[in-house]
Design a protein around this motif. Structure first.
Motif, PDB file in Angstrom:
ATOM      1  N   SER A 188       0.866  -1.168   0.000  1.00 47.30           N
ATOM      2  CA  SER A 188       0.000   0.000   0.000  1.00 47.30           C
ATOM      3  C   SER A 188       0.906   1.223   0.000  1.00 47.30           C
ATOM      4  N   ILE A 214      -0.770  -5.003  -9.763  1.00 43.60           N
ATOM      5  CA  ILE A 214      -1.487  -3.816  -9.312  1.00 43.60           C
ATOM      6  C   ILE A 214      -2.970  -4.149  -9.228  1.00 43.60           C
ATOM      7  N   THR A 215      -3.539  -3.948  -8.052  1.00 41.47           N
ATOM      8  CA  THR A 215      -4.941  -4.307  -7.826  1.00 41.47           C
ATOM      9  C   THR A 215      -5.823  -3.117  -7.504  1.00 41.47           C
ATOM     10  N   GLY A 216      -5.222  -1.937  -7.349  1.00 41.05           N
ATOM     11  CA  GLY A 216      -6.036  -0.768  -7.065  1.00 41.05           C
ATOM     12  C   GLY A 216      -5.236   0.511  -7.165  1.00 41.05           C
ATOM     13  N   SER A 217      -5.910   1.595  -7.494  1.00 41.75           N
ATOM     14  CA  SER A 217      -5.259   2.904  -7.538  1.00 41.75           C
ATOM     15  C   SER A 217      -6.298   3.973  -7.246  1.00 41.75           C
ATOM     16  N   ALA A 218      -5.819   5.081  -6.729  1.00 40.76           N
ATOM     17  CA  ALA A 218      -6.700   6.203  -6.420  1.00 40.76           C
ATOM     18  C   ALA A 218      -5.884   7.482  -6.468  1.00 40.76           C
ATOM     19  N   VAL A 219      -6.569   8.596  -6.687  1.00 45.55           N
ATOM     20  CA  VAL A 219      -5.921   9.906  -6.668  1.00 45.55           C
ATOM     21  C   VAL A 219      -6.621  10.757  -5.621  1.00 45.55           C
ATOM     22  N   HIS A 225      -1.182  10.090  -5.021  1.00 45.16           N
ATOM     23  CA  HIS A 225      -1.654   8.830  -5.581  1.00 45.16           C
ATOM     24  C   HIS A 225      -1.541   7.709  -4.547  1.00 45.16           C
ATOM     25  N   ARG A 226      -2.470   6.788  -4.608  1.00 45.44           N
ATOM     26  CA  ARG A 226      -2.359   5.569  -3.817  1.00 45.44           C
ATOM     27  C   ARG A 226      -2.334   4.374  -4.766  1.00 45.44           C
ATOM     28  N   LEU A 227      -1.352   3.520  -4.555  1.00 46.16           N
ATOM     29  CA  LEU A 227      -1.200   2.320  -5.375  1.00 46.16           C
ATOM     30  C   LEU A 227      -1.256   1.100  -4.466  1.00 46.16           C
ATOM     31  N   THR A 228      -2.129   0.163  -4.802  1.00 46.40           N
ATOM     32  CA  THR A 228      -2.245  -1.086  -4.049  1.00 46.40           C
ATOM     33  C   THR A 228      -1.799  -2.241  -4.946  1.00 46.40           C
ATOM     34  N   CYS A 229      -0.916  -3.069  -4.413  1.00 45.24           N
ATOM     35  CA  CYS A 229      -0.408  -4.223  -5.157  1.00 45.24           C
ATOM     36  C   CYS A 229      -0.481  -5.464  -4.290  1.00 45.24           C
TER      37      CYS A 229
END
Length: 234
Positions: A188, A214-219, A225-229
């Motif tokens: 996360s 990569i399973t999720g992203s948000a701004v 940015h948030r990156l979920t892997c």
């Protein structure tokens, strides 16, 4: 092996650094606010950090008075002061150097405040330090004689304290130790749109090649940015 589900949750610059002056810039402070918010939303059973991160964030260099514990002799049995805490602070502190004042974290952020302290030690940690931890009601477990066996540590956290979801929150060395052993289930990353300085620490020290998906992203506000892997399993 039964172990907690491990989420490495960090603030990072766009060049993958997790320490340094970028965290004190306006955009770094904004990223940290989102980091703390996501930390709370995970609803984990514990968070874990290495010694330097715990010292920088919580103990602030405090050195306890060990004079009352000179001559103490304790066996190397795990000490469970609280097995039913709502939240735990797991400190990877092999030699026993962190200067806790009480058995729980005291912090303005409700995501950390009140977390019961578990020191993760090697068996060569000083007897006086063990006696001191007992005197303040902090828990401790042993992860090996002179170095830590992370799988053993995680097994104990699961079986002795019921920790099923754990947030791994740095620094670079402890993150790298988990990554090299393939123990991180999820990443996360709260990414600040800023480049850090040359000597700042990277996300994983001494990393090895490993696939994630990569399973999720948000701004969020101000281009945070948030990156979920998640770890890629063949």
């Amino acid at each position: 092996m039964e172990k907690p589900y491990i989420i490495c949750h960090m603030v990072a610059s766009i060049d993958g650094k997790i320490t340094g002056n970028f965290l004190t810039t306006p955009i770094g402070v904004e990223a940290s606010k989102w980091y703390y918010k996501v930390h709370r939303e995970y609803g984990a059973d514990a968070f874990a950090c290495g010694r330097i991160t715990m010292e920088d964030s919580f103990t602030k260099g405090f050195v306890p008075d060990f004079s009352g514990f000179e001559g103490a002799s304790l066996d190397r049995s795990d000490y469970i002061a609280d097995s039913k805490a709502k939240f735990y602070a797991v400190a990877f502190d092999r030699r026993g150097r962190l200067g806790w004042k009480t058995s729980a974290i005291a912090d303005d952020d409700p995501g950390y405040d009140g977390a019961h302290i578990i020191e993760v030690l090697c068996e060569d940690a000083p007897d006086s330090y063990l006696a001191y931890l007992k005197s303040i009601g902090a828990s401790y477990i042993f992860g090996g004689k002179t170095d830590l066996d992370l799988e053993l540590v995680l097994s104990k956290l699961y079986s002795l304290f019921g920790i099923k979801k754990l947030l791994l929150e740095g620094g670079s060395e402890i993150n790298g130790s988990f990554q090299r052993e393939g123990l991180i289930d999820e990443l996360s990353l709260i990414i600040a749109p800023i480049v850090a300085e040359q000597d700042d620490k990277c996300l994983f020290e001494h990393s090895v090649l490993e696939n994630y998906k990569i399973t999720g992203s948000a701004v969020y506000d101000k281009s945070i940015h948030r990156l979920t892997c998640h770890r890629y399993y063949k």
